[in-house]
Design a protein around this motif. Sequence first.
Motif, PDB file in Angstrom:
ATOM      1  N   ALA A  79      38.362 -30.807  -1.397  1.00  0.00           N
ATOM      2  CA  ALA A  79      38.402 -31.689  -0.232  1.00  0.00           C
ATOM      3  C   ALA A  79      37.494 -31.252   0.905  1.00  0.00           C
ATOM      4  CB  ALA A  79      39.845 -31.792   0.274  1.00  0.00           C
ATOM      5  N   MET A  80      36.991 -30.024   0.842  1.00  0.00           N
ATOM      6  CA  MET A  80      36.222 -29.533   1.987  1.00  0.00           C
ATOM      7  C   MET A  80      34.752 -29.312   1.629  1.00  0.00           C
ATOM      8  SD  MET A  80      37.037 -25.517   2.116  1.00  0.00           S
ATOM      9  CE  MET A  80      36.579 -24.527   0.705  1.00  0.00           C
ATOM     10  N   GLY A  81      33.933 -29.341   2.680  1.00  0.00           N
ATOM     11  CA  GLY A  81      32.532 -28.943   2.541  1.00  0.00           C
ATOM     12  C   GLY A  81      32.317 -27.764   3.470  1.00  0.00           C
ATOM     13  N   ILE A  82      31.493 -26.813   3.060  1.00  0.00           N
ATOM     14  CA  ILE A  82      31.339 -25.626   3.892  1.00  0.00           C
ATOM     15  C   ILE A  82      29.873 -25.190   3.962  1.00  0.00           C
ATOM     16  CG2 ILE A  82      32.005 -24.149   1.942  1.00  0.00           C
ATOM     17  CD1 ILE A  82      33.296 -22.289   4.092  1.00  0.00           C
ATOM     18  N   VAL A  83      29.432 -24.889   5.181  1.00  0.00           N
ATOM     19  CA  VAL A  83      28.084 -24.347   5.380  1.00  0.00           C
ATOM     20  C   VAL A  83      28.246 -22.912   5.866  1.00  0.00           C
ATOM     21  CG1 VAL A  83      25.897 -24.521   6.618  1.00  0.00           C
ATOM     22  CG2 VAL A  83      27.115 -26.597   5.947  1.00  0.00           C
ATOM     23  N   PHE A  84      27.729 -21.971   5.094  1.00  0.00           N
ATOM     24  CA  PHE A  84      27.850 -20.559   5.449  1.00  0.00           C
ATOM     25  C   PHE A  84      26.727 -20.149   6.372  1.00  0.00           C
ATOM     26  CE2 PHE A  84      29.695 -20.912   1.173  1.00  0.00           C
ATOM     27  CZ  PHE A  84      30.964 -20.438   1.432  1.00  0.00           C
ATOM     28  N   GLN A  85      26.968 -19.038   7.030  1.00  0.00           N
ATOM     29  CA  GLN A  85      25.959 -18.443   7.889  1.00  0.00           C
ATOM     30  C   GLN A  85      24.713 -18.076   7.069  1.00  0.00           C
ATOM     31  OE1 GLN A  85      27.969 -15.557  10.230  1.00  0.00           O
ATOM     32  NE2 GLN A  85      26.133 -14.385  10.584  1.00  0.00           N
ATOM     33  N   GLU A  86      24.940 -17.467   5.920  1.00  0.00           N
ATOM     34  CA  GLU A  86      23.817 -17.082   5.074  1.00  0.00           C
ATOM     35  C   GLU A  86      23.522 -18.228   4.101  1.00  0.00           C
ATOM     36  OE1 GLU A  86      27.517 -15.097   3.356  1.00  0.00           O
ATOM     37  OE2 GLU A  86      26.728 -15.725   5.270  1.00  0.00           O
ATOM     38  N   PRO A  87      22.289 -18.269   3.579  1.00  0.00           N
ATOM     39  CA  PRO A  87      21.937 -19.366   2.682  1.00  0.00           C
ATOM     40  C   PRO A  87      22.811 -19.375   1.441  1.00  0.00           C
ATOM     41  CG  PRO A  87      20.020 -17.974   3.149  1.00  0.00           C
ATOM     42  CD  PRO A  87      21.189 -17.325   3.781  1.00  0.00           C
ATOM     43  N   ALA A  88      23.225 -20.554   1.010  1.00  0.00           N
ATOM     44  CA  ALA A  88      23.988 -20.680  -0.232  1.00  0.00           C
ATOM     45  C   ALA A  88      23.316 -21.717  -1.120  1.00  0.00           C
ATOM     46  CB  ALA A  88      25.447 -21.040   0.049  1.00  0.00           C
ATOM     47  N   ILE A  89      21.983 -21.640  -1.175  1.00  0.00           N
ATOM     48  CA  ILE A  89      21.248 -22.474  -2.118  1.00  0.00           C
ATOM     49  C   ILE A  89      20.364 -21.547  -2.938  1.00  0.00           C
ATOM     50  CG2 ILE A  89      21.192 -24.748  -1.039  1.00  0.00           C
ATOM     51  CD1 ILE A  89      18.900 -23.941   0.608  1.00  0.00           C
ATOM     52  N   GLU A  90      20.027 -21.999  -4.137  1.00  0.00           N
ATOM     53  CA  GLU A  90      19.124 -21.218  -4.984  1.00  0.00           C
ATOM     54  C   GLU A  90      17.707 -21.501  -4.500  1.00  0.00           C
ATOM     55  OE1 GLU A  90      17.193 -19.071  -6.799  1.00  0.00           O
ATOM     56  OE2 GLU A  90      19.115 -18.837  -7.828  1.00  0.00           O
ATOM     57  N   GLN A  91      17.097 -20.482  -3.876  1.00  0.00           N
ATOM     58  CA  GLN A  91      15.823 -20.698  -3.194  1.00  0.00           C
ATOM     59  C   GLN A  91      14.692 -21.107  -4.136  1.00  0.00           C
ATOM     60  OE1 GLN A  91      15.656 -20.487   0.140  1.00  0.00           O
ATOM     61  NE2 GLN A  91      17.778 -19.850   0.291  1.00  0.00           N
ATOM     62  N   ARG A  92      14.808 -20.721  -5.382  1.00  0.00           N
ATOM     63  CA  ARG A  92      13.698 -20.983  -6.297  1.00  0.00           C
ATOM     64  C   ARG A  92      13.745 -22.404  -6.851  1.00  0.00           C
ATOM     65  NH1 ARG A  92      13.957 -17.118 -10.833  1.00  0.00           N
ATOM     66  NH2 ARG A  92      11.813 -17.715 -11.209  1.00  0.00           N
ATOM     67  N   PRO A 133      10.483 -26.303  -4.065  1.00  0.00           N
ATOM     68  CA  PRO A 133      11.441 -25.194  -4.096  1.00  0.00           C
ATOM     69  C   PRO A 133      11.985 -24.951  -2.691  1.00  0.00           C
ATOM     70  CG  PRO A 133       9.428 -24.608  -5.255  1.00  0.00           C
ATOM     71  CD  PRO A 133       9.167 -25.925  -4.596  1.00  0.00           C
ATOM     72  N   ALA A 134      13.270 -24.673  -2.597  1.00  0.00           N
ATOM     73  CA  ALA A 134      13.913 -24.554  -1.284  1.00  0.00           C
ATOM     74  C   ALA A 134      13.235 -23.497  -0.420  1.00  0.00           C
ATOM     75  CB  ALA A 134      15.391 -24.236  -1.467  1.00  0.00           C
ATOM     76  N   LYS A 135      12.705 -22.441  -1.067  1.00  0.00           N
ATOM     77  CA  LYS A 135      12.112 -21.361  -0.269  1.00  0.00           C
ATOM     78  C   LYS A 135      10.856 -21.818   0.467  1.00  0.00           C
ATOM     79  CE  LYS A 135       9.571 -19.653  -4.218  1.00  0.00           C
ATOM     80  NZ  LYS A 135       9.602 -18.818  -5.370  1.00  0.00           N
ATOM     81  N   ASN A 136      10.266 -22.938   0.026  1.00  0.00           N
ATOM     82  CA  ASN A 136       9.061 -23.426   0.693  1.00  0.00           C
ATOM     83  C   ASN A 136       9.356 -24.375   1.853  1.00  0.00           C
ATOM     84  OD1 ASN A 136       7.763 -21.991  -1.216  1.00  0.00           O
ATOM     85  ND2 ASN A 136       6.992 -23.726  -2.385  1.00  0.00           N
ATOM     86  N   LEU A 137      10.626 -24.631   2.115  1.00  0.00           N
ATOM     87  CA  LEU A 137      10.973 -25.537   3.208  1.00  0.00           C
ATOM     88  C   LEU A 137      11.012 -24.779   4.530  1.00  0.00           C
ATOM     89  CD1 LEU A 137      13.903 -27.530   1.552  1.00  0.00           C
ATOM     90  CD2 LEU A 137      11.476 -28.111   1.606  1.00  0.00           C
TER      91      LEU A 137
ATOM     92  N   ILE B  85      22.454 -13.346  -3.883  1.00  0.00           N
ATOM     93  CA  ILE B  85      21.989 -14.613  -3.340  1.00  0.00           C
ATOM     94  C   ILE B  85      23.184 -15.466  -3.020  1.00  0.00           C
ATOM     95  CG2 ILE B  85      19.829 -14.559  -4.633  1.00  0.00           C
ATOM     96  CD1 ILE B  85      21.170 -16.956  -6.252  1.00  0.00           C
ATOM     97  N   GLY B  86      22.977 -16.366  -2.084  1.00  0.00           N
ATOM     98  CA  GLY B  86      24.120 -17.117  -1.597  1.00  0.00           C
ATOM     99  C   GLY B  86      24.648 -18.176  -2.540  1.00  0.00           C
ATOM    100  N   PHE B  87      23.814 -18.611  -3.507  1.00  0.00           N
ATOM    101  CA  PHE B  87      24.247 -19.785  -4.270  1.00  0.00           C
ATOM    102  C   PHE B  87      25.625 -19.602  -4.865  1.00  0.00           C
ATOM    103  CE2 PHE B  87      24.637 -22.629  -7.861  1.00  0.00           C
ATOM    104  CZ  PHE B  87      24.177 -23.823  -7.325  1.00  0.00           C
TER     105      PHE B  87
END
Lengths: 325, 267
Positions: A79-92, A133-137, B85-87
């Motif tokens: 039921a929840m969505g969460i944005v962490f302080q540190e990145p939680a996406i796969e940068q590549r 790739p996310a790291k290029n954003l 990594i955070g993922f």
Amino acid sequence: MFAPAVAVAGLVKRYGEVEALRGIDLTVQPGERFALLGPNGAGKTTLFSILATLRTPTAGTARVLGRDVVTERDAVRRAMGIVFQEPAIEQRLSGRDNLLLMGLLYGLPSAAARKRADEILGSLGLAEAAGRPAKNLSGGQRRKLELARALVTDPQILFLDEATLGLDVDARRGFWTHVRTLAAAGRTVFFTTHYMEEAEVADRIALIDAGRIVALDTPRALKARLGGGVIRLQTDDDALARTWLAERGWAAEAGGTELMLVHADPAAVLPELLRHLPVKVRRAEVHEPSLDDVFLKLTGRGFASEGAAAPAGGGRGGPNGRGRP
Amino acid sequence: MMLRGIYAIVVLDMKRFWLDRARLVAGLAQPLLYLFVLGAGIGSSMGGSMGGGAYKPFIFPGVLGLSQLFTATFAAITIVFDRQIGFFKAVLVSPVPRPAIALGKIAAGALQAYLQGLVVLPFAWLAGVPFSFVSTVALLGAMALASVTFSALGVAVAARFTSTTVFPIVSNAVLLPMFFLSGALYPLKSPTTPHWMQVAAHLDPVAYAVDLMRGALLGPNYLFFSPWLSLPVLAGMITLLTWLAVRVFNRGEDDSSLGATNFNWRR
């Protein structure tokens, strides 16, 4: 009758000898924008982790949208969505791939997950960046992608943990424009921040210090609590000035490189004060109480002084962006 | 949710693997070195003493196993990076059950090991391995079993670490002994093989996997273990290692680090 978005009662968390939370009670109504503020080590992250089902409480209960975070963990997670302080996406991987994977993790079939990913990317203005790739954003785009990730399941409650830390003012504004839109659509937003102007957005603010809530109110009421206006002084010898003031019954808080005093009518007493202070005053300022003043008064620490983005010494009007009415 | 979770983890790992697809080619270096340099050198000095056959075809299944073992372990090691990594934080707050993470990692590692094996396979022709349709099909089946075994082994071990700096130690202390004791490079059933090595091979999952692949490729004469022993033993080892891996992930419920803490080995 709707269940509260967040209902916490008697929450205690101990790590061995250390008591990170010493009995937290709070209720957040559905649709509310609720800010949790406090110095580092106050227990913010612990409370956040418990609500996010990443840690279990030692005692007490916490419910999100009516579900217990321990016994109904999966329902809360769904039921929840969460944005962490540190990145939680796969940068590549690309933004689109990241969101696709999130959809799969929440049990969407591939086609539906792909469609949902494109919808969210479009609504956050990320459609064009989605293939890279996310790291290029850019930093701002990456944070928006974090928000997009949290939105994959269309959650009714969003947790944002210092979600804009380190972003420049423009990128922060862009991020919050989207958060406000989401809140306007009826979602509850529960967040922590080190930026004053973000805290002002909240309907209510809880100040947490040493594992306890020391104040919980609307930003306006918190500021009214100080009862009057604020004088800020920069002197050659703050310690001496503070002692001198204390001898005359003035409680001055030391915030970084300045002293903070509260008085019912600061403008009237300032000339007198300047004439008699036994130290040189380099700067004096009278203003309406800000959240920073409230924070300093209640915790003895400046609001942004421990934020990673705050400049050393906490210069006025710096990039820590303490909002002034 | 369990199956969907496993699927999501496999998709994640295969997408990342595809970014590194050059590794499939780079991963050839090690097995080809063993096969054509070590194989040529030792093979010529041994003459024809390898149970009647040539040395290179004999070690080919062993070299195949080596390449699968290292690929699977490398895939498993990504768990350590995943913690950093955070993922994976996003995975941890999703409704995917913890065991699905372990099972997904094992499945993805096995898939990668299998792919690497398929890339090594054509070199059997250069090594002079006799091929038939039946032996190829049997080998593909044995390779699948080997891939899953090695991947489960890798995840069960890697899940206990939070730092990759220990990986070379693990590699030298665990992987190489298992490889050398497996009979990959010498015949276990030769009368001159020390008895203790034959005993040790019975405890080595790599030995069963390599033996099965060798039997599939070269014929039953080359088997050390009966398939009626190696098949159930491998199935049992996969079950045991998977259970060990799942246990670590299950424990991660309160420390948000997928179970491992610092460098400590966990029970």
